[in-house]
Design a protein around this motif. Sequence first.
Motif, PDB file in Angstrom:
ATOM      1  N   ALA A 135       0.831  -1.211   0.000  1.00 40.20           N
ATOM      2  CA  ALA A 135       0.000   0.000   0.000  1.00 40.20           C
ATOM      3  C   ALA A 135       0.859   1.251   0.000  1.00 40.20           C
ATOM      4  CB  ALA A 135      -0.927  -0.007   1.214  1.00 40.20           C
ATOM      5  N   GLU A 136       1.912   1.241   0.806  1.00 44.52           N
ATOM      6  CA  GLU A 136       2.811   2.405   0.890  1.00 44.52           C
ATOM      7  C   GLU A 136       3.460   2.686  -0.458  1.00 44.52           C
ATOM      8  OE1 GLU A 136       6.983   3.655   3.142  1.00 44.52           O
ATOM      9  OE2 GLU A 136       5.774   2.005   3.915  1.00 44.52           O
ATOM     10  N   GLU A 137       3.930   1.645  -1.131  1.00 45.09           N
ATOM     11  CA  GLU A 137       4.570   1.823  -2.436  1.00 45.09           C
ATOM     12  C   GLU A 137       3.607   2.387  -3.471  1.00 45.09           C
ATOM     13  OE1 GLU A 137       6.317  -1.837  -3.662  1.00 45.09           O
ATOM     14  OE2 GLU A 137       8.121  -1.565  -2.448  1.00 45.09           O
ATOM     15  N   ALA A 138       2.336   2.013  -3.341  1.00 40.31           N
ATOM     16  CA  ALA A 138       1.329   2.488  -4.296  1.00 40.31           C
ATOM     17  C   ALA A 138       0.757   3.841  -3.914  1.00 40.31           C
ATOM     18  CB  ALA A 138       0.205   1.462  -4.413  1.00 40.31           C
ATOM     19  N   GLY A 139       1.180   4.383  -2.772  1.00 39.98           N
ATOM     20  CA  GLY A 139       0.669   5.672  -2.328  1.00 39.98           C
ATOM     21  C   GLY A 139      -0.682   5.589  -1.650  1.00 39.98           C
ATOM     22  N   LEU A 140      -1.034   4.411  -1.131  1.00 42.68           N
ATOM     23  CA  LEU A 140      -2.323   4.223  -0.461  1.00 42.68           C
ATOM     24  C   LEU A 140      -2.156   4.426   1.040  1.00 42.68           C
ATOM     25  CD1 LEU A 140      -3.412   1.006  -2.376  1.00 42.68           C
ATOM     26  CD2 LEU A 140      -4.476   3.262  -2.591  1.00 42.68           C
ATOM     27  N   PRO A 141      -3.221   4.861   1.725  1.00 41.79           N
ATOM     28  CA  PRO A 141      -3.158   5.003   3.179  1.00 41.79           C
ATOM     29  C   PRO A 141      -2.876   3.656   3.839  1.00 41.79           C
ATOM     30  CG  PRO A 141      -5.133   6.056   2.294  1.00 41.79           C
ATOM     31  CD  PRO A 141      -4.517   5.268   1.181  1.00 41.79           C
ATOM     32  N   PRO A 142      -2.157   3.632   4.979  1.00 47.23           N
ATOM     33  CA  PRO A 142      -1.813   2.365   5.636  1.00 47.23           C
ATOM     34  C   PRO A 142      -3.029   1.504   5.971  1.00 47.23           C
ATOM     35  CG  PRO A 142      -0.529   4.168   6.554  1.00 47.23           C
ATOM     36  CD  PRO A 142      -1.529   4.794   5.628  1.00 47.23           C
ATOM     37  N   GLY A 143      -4.145   2.109   6.354  1.00 46.98           N
ATOM     38  CA  GLY A 143      -5.331   1.350   6.738  1.00 46.98           C
ATOM     39  C   GLY A 143      -6.280   1.064   5.596  1.00 46.98           C
ATOM     40  N   PHE A 144      -5.835   1.313   4.361  1.00 48.16           N
ATOM     41  CA  PHE A 144      -6.730   1.188   3.214  1.00 48.16           C
ATOM     42  C   PHE A 144      -7.263  -0.223   3.055  1.00 48.16           C
ATOM     43  CE2 PHE A 144      -7.311   0.217  -1.315  1.00 48.16           C
ATOM     44  CZ  PHE A 144      -8.293   1.135  -1.640  1.00 48.16           C
ATOM     45  N   TRP A 145      -6.390  -1.246   3.197  1.00 46.59           N
ATOM     46  CA  TRP A 145      -6.821  -2.622   2.974  1.00 46.59           C
ATOM     47  C   TRP A 145      -7.895  -3.025   3.973  1.00 46.59           C
ATOM     48  CZ3 TRP A 145      -5.599  -3.660  -1.606  1.00 46.59           C
ATOM     49  CH2 TRP A 145      -4.359  -3.299  -2.138  1.00 46.59           C
ATOM     50  N   GLU A 146      -7.746  -2.564   5.212  1.00 43.89           N
ATOM     51  CA  GLU A 146      -8.765  -2.881   6.212  1.00 43.89           C
ATOM     52  C   GLU A 146     -10.118  -2.323   5.788  1.00 43.89           C
ATOM     53  OE1 GLU A 146      -5.882  -1.375   9.535  1.00 43.89           O
ATOM     54  OE2 GLU A 146      -7.550  -2.457  10.496  1.00 43.89           O
ATOM     55  N   TYR A 147     -10.097  -1.081   5.290  1.00 44.02           N
ATOM     56  CA  TYR A 147     -11.355  -0.472   4.859  1.00 44.02           C
ATOM     57  C   TYR A 147     -11.970  -1.241   3.696  1.00 44.02           C
ATOM     58  CZ  TYR A 147     -14.738   2.484   2.636  1.00 44.02           C
ATOM     59  OH  TYR A 147     -15.897   2.917   2.058  1.00 44.02           O
ATOM     60  N   VAL A 148     -11.164  -1.609   2.715  1.00 39.71           N
ATOM     61  CA  VAL A 148     -11.677  -2.326   1.551  1.00 39.71           C
ATOM     62  C   VAL A 148     -12.303  -3.653   1.961  1.00 39.71           C
ATOM     63  CG1 VAL A 148     -11.013  -3.489  -0.591  1.00 39.71           C
ATOM     64  CG2 VAL A 148     -10.146  -1.209  -0.093  1.00 39.71           C
ATOM     65  N   GLU A 149     -11.675  -4.352   2.933  1.00 41.62           N
ATOM     66  CA  GLU A 149     -12.235  -5.613   3.413  1.00 41.62           C
ATOM     67  C   GLU A 149     -13.617  -5.391   4.029  1.00 41.62           C
ATOM     68  OE1 GLU A 149     -11.016  -8.868   3.395  1.00 41.62           O
ATOM     69  OE2 GLU A 149      -9.582  -8.064   1.956  1.00 41.62           O
ATOM     70  N   GLU A 150     -13.758  -4.335   4.823  1.00 41.57           N
ATOM     71  CA  GLU A 150     -15.046  -4.061   5.470  1.00 41.57           C
ATOM     72  C   GLU A 150     -16.071  -3.588   4.439  1.00 41.57           C
ATOM     73  OE1 GLU A 150     -15.579  -5.032   8.373  1.00 41.57           O
ATOM     74  OE2 GLU A 150     -13.518  -5.360   9.030  1.00 41.57           O
ATOM     75  N   GLU A 151     -15.641  -2.771   3.494  1.00 39.32           N
ATOM     76  CA  GLU A 151     -16.531  -2.293   2.434  1.00 39.32           C
ATOM     77  C   GLU A 151     -17.096  -3.472   1.649  1.00 39.32           C
ATOM     78  OE1 GLU A 151     -15.965   1.321  -0.601  1.00 39.32           O
ATOM     79  OE2 GLU A 151     -14.829  -0.452  -1.206  1.00 39.32           O
ATOM     80  N   ALA A 152     -16.263  -4.483   1.409  1.00 35.56           N
ATOM     81  CA  ALA A 152     -16.669  -5.626   0.588  1.00 35.56           C
ATOM     82  C   ALA A 152     -17.735  -6.475   1.258  1.00 35.56           C
ATOM     83  CB  ALA A 152     -15.453  -6.475   0.250  1.00 35.56           C
TER      84      ALA A 152
END
Length: 267
Positions: free
Chosen positions: A79-96
């Motif tokens: 996520a960091e390499e792609a410029g995404l917020p550190p907690g982004f994956w957690e949010y996407v999991e909950e959104e899904a």
Amino acid sequence: MPDIDPMASALDFYLFHMKRFREGRSLSQEALGAKVDYTGKFIGLVETKRRRPNMKLSTAMDELFQIPKFFEAMLPRIAEEAGLPPGFWEYVEEEARASQIRIYGQFVIPGVLQTPEYAREVMRAGKKQEHLEELVQTRMGRKEIFDREDPPNVIVALEEGVLRKVAGSREITRAQLEQLLKYCNEPNFAIYVLGHSAQVFPEGSFTVLSFETDPDMGYEESVGGRGRLIEPGPQVTEFAVGFELIREKALPAAESEALIREVLETM
């Protein structure tokens, strides 16, 4: 198939070892998918960089291959390499897994509703081209939740200024407004526009995620497209109440759709 160099990036490191462990167990992509609750097609898309690895896949592979926190620990770095917020994956999991998504957009069309061209313009500033394309791809991948058998109910409230703000070009913005109009006619969508004269003043964009059995969670956006996932509690309740107040002040759904169409026709 793209070249995978484990020394080049965190994503390549992840994919190199994903394939290494899979082949070490003599598993096809289909067989691995069956063991981690995904299709073989999805595994193939991840291994060829056409889908991003996520938390569910990572923890499942860690358990399957008995390598605790190996793949999971790579996600923040990817996520960091792609410029995404550190907690982004957690949010996407909950959104899904949400059954209802309530979104208030104050400045731009919310990310999960964006066209690729609009998203590219919104996220362009300060990004290297390769990272920008990764961000766009990741954002577009989130739309898969709308294609599932039981898609979430999505309720969106937008400031009128969001509709009128040109992103990149008028052609790109018109295409985005056309996309919004398509969503207006989907049975699981409701879009409301908060007119310029509405007397309600939220401090920023936010999202409320609701689930079948679990309590609501929230997501608060900040400068630069960053944000944070908010666990159940008073702040999420405040967001939920605030969203209903915003919706009460917004135009009805039919009038909101008519305004979107009017802005589109005059742009």
